[in-house]
Design an enzyme around this catalytic site. Structure first.
Site, PDB file in Angstrom:
ATOM      1  N   ASP A  85       0.875  -1.172   0.000  1.00 22.57           N
ATOM      2  CA  ASP A  85       0.000   0.000   0.000  1.00 22.57           C
ATOM      3  C   ASP A  85       0.913   1.223   0.000  1.00 22.57           C
ATOM      4  O   ASP A  85       1.479   1.599   1.031  1.00 22.57           O
ATOM      5  CB  ASP A  85      -0.879  -0.037   1.251  1.00 22.57           C
ATOM      6  CG  ASP A  85      -1.811   1.159   1.354  1.00 22.57           C
ATOM      7  OD1 ASP A  85      -1.636   2.121   0.579  1.00 22.57           O
ATOM      8  OD2 ASP A  85      -2.697   1.146   2.228  1.00 22.57           O
ATOM      9  N   ARG A  93      -8.957  13.321  -5.166  1.00 24.25           N
ATOM     10  CA  ARG A  93      -9.224  12.329  -4.122  1.00 24.25           C
ATOM     11  C   ARG A  93      -9.672  11.036  -4.796  1.00 24.25           C
ATOM     12  O   ARG A  93     -10.662  11.013  -5.534  1.00 24.25           O
ATOM     13  CB  ARG A  93     -10.318  12.883  -3.208  1.00 24.25           C
ATOM     14  CG  ARG A  93     -10.543  12.159  -1.928  1.00 24.25           C
ATOM     15  CD  ARG A  93     -11.175  13.064  -0.909  1.00 24.25           C
ATOM     16  NE  ARG A  93     -10.213  14.067  -0.472  1.00 24.25           N
ATOM     17  CZ  ARG A  93      -9.235  13.846   0.420  1.00 24.25           C
ATOM     18  NH1 ARG A  93      -9.113  12.670   1.006  1.00 24.25           N
ATOM     19  NH2 ARG A  93      -8.382  14.794   0.734  1.00 24.25           N
TER      20      ARG A  93
HETATM   21  N1  PLP Z   1      -3.775   3.389   2.928  1.00 26.47           N
HETATM   22  C1  PLP Z   1      -2.936   4.207   3.565  1.00 26.47           C
HETATM   23  C2  PLP Z   1      -1.528   3.759   3.787  1.00 26.47           C
HETATM   24  C3  PLP Z   1      -3.367   5.464   4.010  1.00 26.47           C
HETATM   25  O1  PLP Z   1      -2.521   6.264   4.664  1.00 26.47           O
HETATM   26  C4  PLP Z   1      -4.702   5.839   3.765  1.00 26.47           C
HETATM   27  C5  PLP Z   1      -5.248   7.154   4.202  1.00 26.47           C
HETATM   28  O2  PLP Z   1      -4.717   7.929   4.884  1.00 26.47           O
HETATM   29  C6  PLP Z   1      -5.545   4.943   3.118  1.00 26.47           C
HETATM   30  C7  PLP Z   1      -5.054   3.727   2.706  1.00 26.47           C
HETATM   31  C8  PLP Z   1      -6.993   5.264   2.904  1.00 26.47           C
HETATM   32  O3  PLP Z   1      -7.189   6.212   1.944  1.00 26.47           O
HETATM   33  P1  PLP Z   1      -8.625   6.910   1.786  1.00 26.47           P
HETATM   34  O4  PLP Z   1      -8.741   7.900   2.865  1.00 26.47           O
HETATM   35  O5  PLP Z   1      -8.573   7.506   0.406  1.00 26.47           O
HETATM   36  O6  PLP Z   1      -9.639   5.817   1.871  1.00 26.47           O
END
Ligand code: PLP
Length: 501
Positions: free
Chosen positions: A255, A293
Protein backbone atom coordinates in the site's frame (compact mmCIF):
# COMPACT_ATOMS: atom_id res chain seq x y z
CA UNK A 1 -25.99 43.58 -11.70
CA UNK A 2 -22.79 42.25 -13.38
CA UNK A 3 -21.99 38.63 -12.62
CA UNK A 4 -19.20 37.79 -10.14
CA UNK A 5 -17.04 36.57 -13.02
CA UNK A 6 -17.43 39.82 -14.95
CA UNK A 7 -16.71 41.89 -11.83
CA UNK A 8 -13.70 39.73 -11.06
CA UNK A 9 -12.29 40.02 -14.59
CA UNK A 10 -12.77 43.79 -14.64
CA UNK A 11 -10.67 44.08 -11.49
CA UNK A 12 -7.93 41.75 -12.72
CA UNK A 13 -5.00 42.70 -15.01
CA UNK A 14 -5.33 40.77 -18.34
CA UNK A 15 -1.93 39.08 -17.92
CA UNK A 16 -3.27 37.39 -14.78
CA UNK A 17 -6.30 35.89 -16.54
CA UNK A 18 -6.01 32.23 -17.60
CA UNK A 19 -8.56 29.62 -18.80
CA UNK A 20 -8.14 27.78 -15.47
CA UNK A 21 -8.95 30.93 -13.53
CA UNK A 22 -11.98 31.79 -15.64
CA UNK A 23 -13.40 28.25 -15.48
CA UNK A 24 -12.80 28.02 -11.69
CA UNK A 25 -14.75 31.20 -11.01
CA UNK A 26 -17.43 30.48 -13.61
CA UNK A 27 -18.08 27.05 -12.04
CA UNK A 28 -18.38 28.62 -8.61
CA UNK A 29 -20.75 31.23 -9.94
CA UNK A 30 -22.99 28.50 -11.33
CA UNK A 31 -22.93 26.68 -8.00
CA UNK A 32 -23.73 29.93 -6.18
CA UNK A 33 -26.80 30.45 -8.36
CA UNK A 34 -28.28 27.20 -7.03
CA UNK A 35 -26.66 26.91 -3.58
CA UNK A 36 -25.03 30.12 -2.36
CA UNK A 37 -24.11 28.45 0.95
CA UNK A 38 -22.09 25.77 -0.86
CA UNK A 39 -20.14 28.40 -2.85
CA UNK A 40 -19.54 30.26 0.44
CA UNK A 41 -18.13 27.10 2.03
CA UNK A 42 -15.74 26.58 -0.89
CA UNK A 43 -14.43 30.13 -0.48
CA UNK A 44 -14.16 29.73 3.31
CA UNK A 45 -12.16 26.52 2.80
CA UNK A 46 -9.92 28.33 0.33
CA UNK A 47 -9.37 31.05 2.93
CA UNK A 48 -8.63 28.46 5.63
CA UNK A 49 -6.14 26.62 3.43
CA UNK A 50 -4.45 29.82 2.33
CA UNK A 51 -4.07 31.10 5.88
CA UNK A 52 -2.81 27.89 7.52
CA UNK A 53 0.53 26.23 7.12
CA UNK A 54 -0.35 22.76 5.86
CA UNK A 55 1.95 20.11 7.29
CA UNK A 56 -0.52 17.21 7.09
CA UNK A 57 1.55 14.43 5.53
CA UNK A 58 -1.41 12.92 3.66
CA UNK A 59 -2.59 16.15 2.03
CA UNK A 60 -1.47 18.27 -0.89
CA UNK A 61 -2.78 20.93 -3.28
CA UNK A 62 -4.08 19.65 -6.63
CA UNK A 63 -3.61 21.80 -9.72
CA UNK A 64 -6.51 23.83 -11.10
CA UNK A 65 -6.24 21.58 -14.20
CA UNK A 66 -6.99 18.52 -12.06
CA UNK A 67 -9.88 20.33 -10.41
CA UNK A 68 -11.27 21.38 -13.79
CA UNK A 69 -11.23 17.77 -15.02
CA UNK A 70 -13.54 16.64 -12.19
CA UNK A 71 -16.43 18.88 -13.13
CA UNK A 72 -17.97 17.41 -16.28
CA UNK A 73 -20.76 15.23 -17.67
CA UNK A 74 -18.83 11.98 -17.35
CA UNK A 75 -20.46 11.85 -13.92
CA UNK A 76 -23.76 11.11 -15.66
CA UNK A 77 -22.67 7.82 -17.25
CA UNK A 78 -23.00 4.36 -15.75
CA UNK A 79 -20.12 2.11 -16.83
CA UNK A 80 -20.03 -0.88 -14.48
CA UNK A 81 -17.36 -3.34 -15.55
CA UNK A 82 -14.03 -2.36 -17.10
CA UNK A 83 -12.98 -0.99 -20.52
CA UNK A 84 -14.50 -2.97 -23.40
CA UNK A 85 -16.32 -5.20 -20.90
CA UNK A 86 -19.21 -3.22 -19.46
CA UNK A 87 -22.64 -4.07 -18.10
CA UNK A 88 -24.04 -0.98 -19.88
CA UNK A 89 -24.16 0.14 -23.50
CA UNK A 90 -22.61 3.31 -24.90
CA UNK A 91 -19.48 3.30 -22.74
CA UNK A 92 -16.97 4.06 -25.53
CA UNK A 93 -16.05 7.46 -24.16
CA UNK A 94 -15.69 6.26 -20.58
CA UNK A 95 -13.56 3.43 -22.02
CA UNK A 96 -11.32 6.01 -23.69
CA UNK A 97 -10.95 7.98 -20.45
CA UNK A 98 -10.33 4.90 -18.31
CA UNK A 99 -7.86 3.44 -20.84
CA UNK A 100 -5.98 6.74 -20.97
CA UNK A 101 -5.70 6.92 -17.17
CA UNK A 102 -4.65 3.25 -16.90
CA UNK A 103 -2.07 3.49 -19.69
CA UNK A 104 -0.57 6.64 -18.16
CA UNK A 105 -0.39 4.92 -14.75
CA UNK A 106 1.25 1.81 -16.25
CA UNK A 107 3.87 3.87 -18.05
CA UNK A 108 4.54 6.17 -15.11
CA UNK A 109 5.08 3.33 -12.64
CA UNK A 110 6.36 0.63 -15.04
CA UNK A 111 3.46 -1.69 -14.10
CA UNK A 112 2.05 -4.66 -16.01
CA UNK A 113 -1.53 -3.58 -15.32
CA UNK A 114 -3.45 -0.65 -13.81
CA UNK A 115 -7.01 -0.44 -12.51
CA UNK A 116 -8.07 3.14 -11.88
CA UNK A 117 -11.64 2.84 -10.55
CA UNK A 118 -11.32 2.73 -6.74
CA UNK A 119 -12.87 5.79 -5.15
CA UNK A 120 -10.51 5.86 -2.17
CA UNK A 121 -7.52 4.11 -0.63
CA UNK A 122 -9.77 1.99 1.60
CA UNK A 123 -11.76 0.84 -1.44
CA UNK A 124 -8.57 0.03 -3.32
CA UNK A 125 -7.32 -2.16 -0.48
CA UNK A 126 -10.66 -3.94 -0.28
CA UNK A 127 -10.67 -4.60 -4.04
CA UNK A 128 -7.07 -5.81 -3.86
CA UNK A 129 -7.71 -8.15 -0.92
CA UNK A 130 -10.71 -9.71 -2.65
CA UNK A 131 -8.86 -9.95 -5.96
CA UNK A 132 -6.07 -11.87 -4.20
CA UNK A 133 -8.60 -14.12 -2.45
CA UNK A 134 -10.33 -14.75 -5.78
CA UNK A 135 -7.08 -15.59 -7.53
CA UNK A 136 -5.51 -17.73 -4.82
CA UNK A 137 -8.45 -19.33 -3.01
CA UNK A 138 -11.59 -19.28 -5.15
CA UNK A 139 -10.11 -19.84 -8.63
CA UNK A 140 -8.26 -23.13 -7.86
CA UNK A 141 -11.41 -24.65 -6.30
CA UNK A 142 -13.52 -23.51 -9.24
CA UNK A 143 -10.98 -25.04 -11.59
CA UNK A 144 -11.02 -28.36 -9.74
CA UNK A 145 -14.84 -28.34 -10.05
CA UNK A 146 -14.60 -27.54 -13.76
CA UNK A 147 -16.79 -24.45 -13.32
CA UNK A 148 -16.23 -20.76 -14.08
CA UNK A 149 -19.48 -19.24 -12.82
CA UNK A 150 -19.97 -19.29 -9.01
CA UNK A 151 -23.72 -18.86 -9.48
CA UNK A 152 -23.87 -22.37 -10.95
CA UNK A 153 -22.27 -24.09 -7.94
CA UNK A 154 -24.37 -26.07 -5.47
CA UNK A 155 -25.07 -24.62 -2.02
CA UNK A 156 -22.53 -27.05 -0.52
CA UNK A 157 -19.81 -26.24 -3.06
CA UNK A 158 -20.27 -22.49 -2.56
CA UNK A 159 -20.29 -22.85 1.23
CA UNK A 160 -16.99 -24.74 1.02
CA UNK A 161 -15.45 -21.82 -0.94
CA UNK A 162 -16.92 -19.27 1.50
CA UNK A 163 -15.37 -21.09 4.44
CA UNK A 164 -12.00 -21.13 2.73
CA UNK A 165 -12.24 -17.43 1.78
CA UNK A 166 -13.01 -16.57 5.39
CA UNK A 167 -10.15 -18.54 6.86
CA UNK A 168 -7.10 -16.78 5.40
CA UNK A 169 -4.33 -14.82 7.09
CA UNK A 170 -3.01 -11.31 6.64
CA UNK A 171 0.29 -10.07 8.06
CA UNK A 172 0.70 -6.29 7.99
CA UNK A 173 2.43 -3.46 9.80
CA UNK A 174 1.06 -2.70 13.27
CA UNK A 175 -1.01 0.47 13.56
CA UNK A 176 1.31 1.91 16.24
CA UNK A 177 4.33 1.27 14.03
CA UNK A 178 2.78 3.25 11.18
CA UNK A 179 0.45 0.77 9.49
CA UNK A 180 -2.99 1.80 8.25
CA UNK A 181 -6.38 0.77 9.66
CA UNK A 182 -6.98 -1.33 6.54
CA UNK A 183 -3.85 -3.41 7.21
CA UNK A 184 -5.54 -5.62 9.80
CA UNK A 185 -6.84 -3.28 12.51
CA UNK A 186 -9.69 -4.96 14.41
CA UNK A 187 -12.08 -2.03 13.97
CA UNK A 188 -11.65 -2.36 10.19
CA UNK A 189 -13.15 -4.96 7.86
CA UNK A 190 -9.62 -6.21 7.05
CA UNK A 191 -9.35 -7.87 10.49
CA UNK A 192 -12.89 -9.22 10.20
CA UNK A 193 -12.40 -10.91 6.82
CA UNK A 194 -8.85 -12.13 7.57
CA UNK A 195 -7.20 -13.63 10.61
CA UNK A 196 -4.96 -10.63 10.97
CA UNK A 197 -1.45 -10.60 12.43
CA UNK A 198 0.92 -7.67 12.66
CA UNK A 199 4.64 -7.05 12.71
CA UNK A 200 6.14 -4.06 14.47
CA UNK A 201 9.22 -1.91 14.11
CA UNK A 202 12.17 -2.62 16.39
CA UNK A 203 11.81 -1.13 19.89
CA UNK A 204 15.46 -0.13 19.85
CA UNK A 205 15.83 1.48 16.41
CA UNK A 206 12.26 2.27 15.38
CA UNK A 207 13.08 0.61 12.04
CA UNK A 208 11.65 -2.41 10.25
CA UNK A 209 13.58 -5.53 11.21
CA UNK A 210 13.41 -7.75 8.13
CA UNK A 211 14.83 -10.84 9.86
CA UNK A 212 12.18 -10.59 12.58
CA UNK A 213 9.47 -10.13 9.94
CA UNK A 214 10.76 -13.18 8.09
CA UNK A 215 10.68 -15.29 11.25
CA UNK A 216 7.11 -14.19 12.01
CA UNK A 217 5.99 -14.71 8.40
CA UNK A 218 7.32 -18.28 8.47
CA UNK A 219 5.27 -18.93 11.63
CA UNK A 220 2.07 -17.20 10.49
CA UNK A 221 2.25 -18.32 6.83
CA UNK A 222 -0.06 -15.51 5.64
CA UNK A 223 -1.90 -15.51 2.34
CA UNK A 224 -1.13 -11.79 2.09
CA UNK A 225 2.05 -10.16 3.32
CA UNK A 226 1.28 -6.44 3.42
CA UNK A 227 3.94 -3.72 3.31
CA UNK A 228 3.39 0.03 3.21
CA UNK A 229 2.41 2.60 5.80
CA UNK A 230 0.71 5.81 6.87
CA UNK A 231 3.34 6.88 9.36
CA UNK A 232 6.75 5.26 8.88
CA UNK A 233 9.48 7.76 8.09
CA UNK A 234 12.02 5.47 6.44
CA UNK A 235 12.67 3.83 3.07
CA UNK A 236 11.47 0.23 2.74
CA UNK A 237 13.38 -2.59 1.08
CA UNK A 238 10.69 -4.21 -1.06
CA UNK A 239 13.13 -6.71 -2.61
CA UNK A 240 13.62 -8.10 0.89
CA UNK A 241 9.85 -8.18 1.45
CA UNK A 242 9.44 -10.13 -1.81
CA UNK A 243 12.04 -12.67 -0.67
CA UNK A 244 10.09 -13.13 2.57
CA UNK A 245 6.78 -13.47 0.70
CA UNK A 246 8.24 -16.06 -1.65
CA UNK A 247 9.75 -18.00 1.23
CA UNK A 248 6.50 -18.22 3.21
CA UNK A 249 4.26 -18.64 0.15
CA UNK A 250 2.48 -15.28 0.47
CA UNK A 251 1.29 -12.76 -2.08
CA UNK A 252 3.17 -9.50 -1.57
CA UNK A 253 0.84 -6.52 -1.46
CA UNK A 254 2.14 -2.98 -0.98
CA UNK A 255 0.00 0.00 0.00
CA UNK A 256 1.99 2.99 -1.29
CA UNK A 257 -0.87 5.46 -0.65
CA UNK A 258 1.48 7.84 1.12
CA UNK A 259 4.60 7.67 -0.99
CA UNK A 260 3.31 7.00 -4.54
CA UNK A 261 4.52 10.45 -5.58
CA UNK A 262 8.04 9.54 -4.51
CA UNK A 263 7.83 6.34 -6.57
CA UNK A 264 6.46 8.24 -9.59
CA UNK A 265 9.16 10.89 -9.14
CA UNK A 266 11.93 8.26 -8.95
CA UNK A 267 12.98 9.08 -5.41
CA UNK A 268 12.42 5.41 -4.64
CA UNK A 269 14.03 3.15 -7.23
CA UNK A 270 15.60 -0.34 -7.29
CA UNK A 271 14.93 -2.23 -4.04
CA UNK A 272 12.81 0.70 -2.81
CA UNK A 273 10.43 0.64 -5.79
CA UNK A 274 7.37 -1.40 -4.71
CA UNK A 275 5.97 -1.74 -8.23
CA UNK A 276 9.03 -3.70 -9.29
CA UNK A 277 8.70 -6.29 -6.51
CA UNK A 278 5.10 -6.57 -5.31
CA UNK A 279 2.37 -8.69 -6.85
CA UNK A 280 -0.27 -6.07 -6.11
CA UNK A 281 0.23 -2.38 -5.27
CA UNK A 282 -2.49 0.02 -4.13
CA UNK A 283 -2.29 3.77 -3.82
CA UNK A 284 -4.37 6.86 -3.24
CA UNK A 285 -4.06 9.58 -5.87
CA UNK A 286 -4.45 12.64 -3.61
CA UNK A 287 -1.41 12.53 -1.34
CA UNK A 288 2.17 12.88 -2.64
CA UNK A 289 0.84 12.07 -6.13
CA UNK A 290 -1.01 15.43 -6.05
CA UNK A 291 -4.10 14.26 -7.93
CA UNK A 292 -7.82 14.17 -7.17
CA UNK A 293 -9.22 12.33 -4.12
CA UNK A 294 -9.26 8.70 -5.27
CA UNK A 295 -7.12 5.61 -5.72
CA UNK A 296 -5.79 3.02 -8.15
CA UNK A 297 -4.31 -0.47 -8.18
CA UNK A 298 -1.25 -1.73 -10.05
CA UNK A 299 -0.47 -5.41 -10.37
CA UNK A 300 1.55 -8.09 -12.09
CA UNK A 301 -0.10 -9.74 -15.11
CA UNK A 302 -1.44 -12.89 -13.33
CA UNK A 303 -3.62 -10.71 -11.05
CA UNK A 304 -4.98 -8.39 -13.79
CA UNK A 305 -8.21 -10.30 -14.52
CA UNK A 306 -9.08 -10.49 -10.83
CA UNK A 307 -8.28 -6.84 -10.06
CA UNK A 308 -10.43 -5.76 -13.03
CA UNK A 309 -13.44 -7.31 -11.27
CA UNK A 310 -13.48 -4.58 -8.60
CA UNK A 311 -17.03 -4.21 -9.89
CA UNK A 312 -19.04 -6.40 -9.11
CA UNK A 313 -16.75 -7.64 -6.30
CA UNK A 314 -16.69 -4.49 -4.16
CA UNK A 315 -17.49 -1.42 -6.24
CA UNK A 316 -20.49 -0.18 -8.19
CA UNK A 317 -20.34 2.25 -11.10
CA UNK A 318 -16.99 3.98 -11.68
CA UNK A 319 -16.77 7.77 -11.37
CA UNK A 320 -15.85 8.75 -14.95
CA UNK A 321 -15.24 12.39 -14.05
CA UNK A 322 -12.85 11.43 -11.24
CA UNK A 323 -11.03 8.99 -13.53
CA UNK A 324 -10.62 11.89 -15.99
CA UNK A 325 -9.01 13.92 -13.21
CA UNK A 326 -6.74 10.97 -12.34
CA UNK A 327 -5.63 10.87 -16.00
CA UNK A 328 -4.77 14.59 -15.88
CA UNK A 329 -2.88 14.21 -12.58
CA UNK A 330 -0.96 11.15 -13.83
CA UNK A 331 0.02 13.10 -16.95
CA UNK A 332 1.26 15.95 -14.73
CA UNK A 333 3.20 13.42 -12.64
CA UNK A 334 4.86 12.13 -15.83
CA UNK A 335 6.54 15.52 -16.49
CA UNK A 336 10.20 16.12 -15.56
CA UNK A 337 9.06 18.92 -13.21
CA UNK A 338 7.27 16.31 -11.07
CA UNK A 339 10.53 14.40 -10.56
CA UNK A 340 12.05 17.60 -9.35
CA UNK A 341 9.05 18.15 -7.04
CA UNK A 342 9.28 14.64 -5.58
CA UNK A 343 12.99 15.04 -4.82
CA UNK A 344 12.35 18.42 -3.20
CA UNK A 345 9.63 16.85 -1.02
CA UNK A 346 12.20 14.44 0.40
CA UNK A 347 14.98 17.03 0.65
CA UNK A 348 12.60 19.30 2.55
CA UNK A 349 11.58 16.51 4.93
CA UNK A 350 15.25 15.81 5.64
CA UNK A 351 16.01 19.51 6.17
CA UNK A 352 13.00 19.84 8.47
CA UNK A 353 13.98 16.78 10.52
CA UNK A 354 17.52 18.12 10.94
CA UNK A 355 16.26 21.59 11.87
CA UNK A 356 13.81 20.16 14.44
CA UNK A 357 16.60 18.12 15.97
CA UNK A 358 18.69 21.30 16.02
CA UNK A 359 15.86 22.90 18.02
CA UNK A 360 16.16 20.08 20.57
CA UNK A 361 13.07 18.13 19.51
CA UNK A 362 12.93 14.34 19.40
CA UNK A 363 12.52 13.01 15.86
CA UNK A 364 11.45 9.35 15.82
CA UNK A 365 14.03 7.00 14.25
CA UNK A 366 16.47 9.91 14.04
CA UNK A 367 15.25 11.37 10.75
CA UNK A 368 13.42 10.55 7.54
CA UNK A 369 13.92 9.12 4.05
CA UNK A 370 10.52 10.13 2.70
CA UNK A 371 7.95 12.93 2.92
CA UNK A 372 7.09 12.64 6.61
CA UNK A 373 8.58 12.65 10.05
CA UNK A 374 7.32 11.91 13.54
CA UNK A 375 8.06 14.11 16.54
CA UNK A 376 7.68 12.79 20.10
CA UNK A 377 6.13 15.70 22.03
CA UNK A 378 5.48 13.64 25.18
CA UNK A 379 9.20 13.11 25.61
CA UNK A 380 10.36 16.71 25.31
CA UNK A 381 7.30 18.72 26.38
CA UNK A 382 5.11 16.38 28.43
CA UNK A 383 2.25 16.90 25.96
CA UNK A 384 -0.03 14.41 24.27
CA UNK A 385 -0.11 14.45 20.49
CA UNK A 386 -3.67 15.73 20.77
CA UNK A 387 -2.46 18.75 22.75
CA UNK A 388 0.36 19.40 20.31
CA UNK A 389 -2.09 19.22 17.40
CA UNK A 390 -4.47 21.69 19.10
CA UNK A 391 -1.69 24.14 19.94
CA UNK A 392 -0.42 24.05 16.35
CA UNK A 393 -3.89 24.67 14.96
CA UNK A 394 -4.42 27.63 17.28
CA UNK A 395 -1.25 29.14 15.85
CA UNK A 396 -2.19 28.59 12.19
CA UNK A 397 -0.38 25.28 11.60
CA UNK A 398 -2.36 22.22 10.51
CA UNK A 399 -0.87 18.82 11.18
CA UNK A 400 -2.15 15.70 12.87
CA UNK A 401 -1.30 13.76 15.98
CA UNK A 402 -0.04 10.24 15.47
CA UNK A 403 0.66 7.30 17.68
CA UNK A 404 4.29 6.32 17.93
CA UNK A 405 5.62 2.76 18.16
CA UNK A 406 4.56 1.20 21.50
CA UNK A 407 2.83 4.48 22.38
CA UNK A 408 1.90 4.71 26.07
CA UNK A 409 -0.68 7.42 25.34
CA UNK A 410 -2.68 5.08 23.07
CA UNK A 411 -4.11 5.62 19.61
CA UNK A 412 -6.48 8.46 20.56
CA UNK A 413 -4.31 10.87 22.59
CA UNK A 414 -0.94 9.69 21.23
CA UNK A 415 2.56 10.99 21.96
CA UNK A 416 3.46 12.10 18.48
CA UNK A 417 2.96 14.63 15.75
CA UNK A 418 3.15 13.56 12.10
CA UNK A 419 4.64 16.26 9.92
CA UNK A 420 4.76 16.14 6.13
CA UNK A 421 6.31 18.27 3.41
CA UNK A 422 4.23 17.52 0.24
CA UNK A 423 1.98 20.60 0.49
CA UNK A 424 4.60 23.18 1.50
CA UNK A 425 6.83 21.87 -1.29
CA UNK A 426 3.99 22.40 -3.78
CA UNK A 427 3.92 26.02 -2.59
CA UNK A 428 7.59 26.27 -3.53
CA UNK A 429 9.22 26.24 -0.10
CA UNK A 430 12.77 24.96 0.35
CA UNK A 431 15.49 24.54 2.96
CA UNK A 432 15.42 28.06 4.50
CA UNK A 433 11.67 27.77 4.99
CA UNK A 434 12.08 24.35 6.65
CA UNK A 435 14.35 26.00 9.21
CA UNK A 436 11.71 28.65 9.81
CA UNK A 437 8.98 25.98 10.18
CA UNK A 438 11.12 24.14 12.75
CA UNK A 439 11.49 27.41 14.68
CA UNK A 440 7.73 28.01 14.59
CA UNK A 441 7.02 24.48 15.85
CA UNK A 442 9.52 24.93 18.67
CA UNK A 443 8.03 28.30 19.69
CA UNK A 444 4.55 26.75 19.84
CA UNK A 445 5.60 23.68 21.81
CA UNK A 446 7.63 25.75 24.28
CA UNK A 447 4.58 27.97 24.79
CA UNK A 448 2.18 25.06 25.42
CA UNK A 449 1.47 23.45 28.79
CA UNK A 450 -1.07 20.76 29.63
CA UNK A 451 -3.94 22.17 31.70
CA UNK A 452 -4.35 20.67 35.16
CA UNK A 453 -7.38 18.47 35.89
CA UNK A 454 -9.60 18.80 38.97
CA UNK A 455 -7.55 15.93 40.43
CA UNK A 456 -4.38 17.99 40.00
CA UNK A 457 -3.06 15.83 37.15
CA UNK A 458 -1.95 17.02 33.71
CA UNK A 459 -4.90 16.95 31.29
CA UNK A 460 -4.60 14.99 28.06
CA UNK A 461 -6.74 17.30 25.97
CA UNK A 462 -6.83 20.84 27.33
CA UNK A 463 -3.87 23.18 27.05
CA UNK A 464 -2.68 26.56 28.20
CA UNK A 465 -1.09 28.44 25.33
CA UNK A 466 1.19 31.36 26.11
CA UNK A 467 -0.27 34.39 24.22
CA UNK A 468 3.18 35.79 23.42
CA UNK A 469 4.28 32.47 21.84
CA UNK A 470 0.99 32.24 19.97
CA UNK A 471 1.33 35.79 18.66
CA UNK A 472 4.92 35.22 17.55
CA UNK A 473 4.08 31.92 15.83
CA UNK A 474 1.06 33.38 14.04
CA UNK A 475 3.12 36.34 12.84
CA UNK A 476 5.79 34.02 11.44
CA UNK A 477 3.21 31.73 9.78
CA UNK A 478 1.55 34.74 8.13
CA UNK A 479 4.93 36.04 6.89
CA UNK A 480 5.80 32.64 5.40
CA UNK A 481 2.43 32.21 3.71
CA UNK A 482 2.61 35.78 2.45
CA UNK A 483 5.68 34.77 0.44
CA UNK A 484 4.35 31.37 -0.69
CA UNK A 485 0.75 31.94 -1.71
CA UNK A 486 -1.70 29.12 -2.43
CA UNK A 487 -3.22 29.46 -5.93
CA UNK A 488 -1.71 32.93 -6.43
CA UNK A 489 -3.79 33.41 -9.57
CA UNK A 490 -6.95 33.55 -7.41
CA UNK A 491 -7.74 36.85 -5.67
CA UNK A 492 -9.22 35.83 -2.32
CA UNK A 493 -10.52 39.27 -1.37
CA UNK A 494 -12.43 39.61 -4.64
CA UNK A 495 -13.81 36.09 -4.31
CA UNK A 496 -14.94 36.76 -0.74
CA UNK A 497 -16.67 39.94 -1.81
CA UNK A 498 -18.51 38.16 -4.61
CA UNK A 499 -19.38 34.85 -2.98
CA UNK A 500 -19.49 35.08 0.81
CA UNK A 501 -23.07 35.24 1.87
N1 PLP B 1 -3.78 3.39 2.93
C1 PLP B 1 -2.94 4.21 3.56
C2 PLP B 1 -1.53 3.76 3.79
C3 PLP B 1 -3.37 5.46 4.01
O1 PLP B 1 -2.52 6.26 4.66
C4 PLP B 1 -4.70 5.84 3.76
C5 PLP B 1 -5.25 7.15 4.20
O2 PLP B 1 -4.72 7.93 4.88
C6 PLP B 1 -5.54 4.94 3.12
C7 PLP B 1 -5.05 3.73 2.71
C8 PLP B 1 -6.99 5.26 2.90
O3 PLP B 1 -7.19 6.21 1.94
P1 PLP B 1 -8.63 6.91 1.79
O4 PLP B 1 -8.74 7.90 2.87
O5 PLP B 1 -8.57 7.51 0.41
O6 PLP B 1 -9.64 5.82 1.87
Amino acid sequence: MPSPLVTYLKATPPEKVSPALVSWIASLEQVAQVSPEIASSVIREFEAQRSHLKLIASENYSSLNVQAAMGNLLTDKYAEGYPNHRYYGGCENVDAVENAAAETAKKLFGADHAYVQPHSGCDANLVAYWAILSAKIEAPVMESLGETNPSLLSEAQWEDIRQKLGNQRLLGLDYYSGGHLTHGYRQNVSARMFRAYSYTVSRETGLLDYDAIEKQAMEVKPLVLMAGYSAYPRAVNFRRFKEIADKCGAVLMVDMAHFAGLVAGKVFTGDEDPVKWADVVTTTTHKTLRGPRGALILCKAPFADYVNKGCPLVLGGPLGNMIAAKAVALTEASQPSFRDYAHRVRDNARSLAAALQGEGLFVQSGGTDNHLLLVNVARTHGLTGRQGETAMFECGVTLNRNSLPFDENGAWWTSGLRIGTPAVTTLGMGEPEMKEIARIIKIILDGTKPSVTSKGEPARRKITLDPAAQGEAKKRVAALLGRFVLYPELDLQLLKREFLK
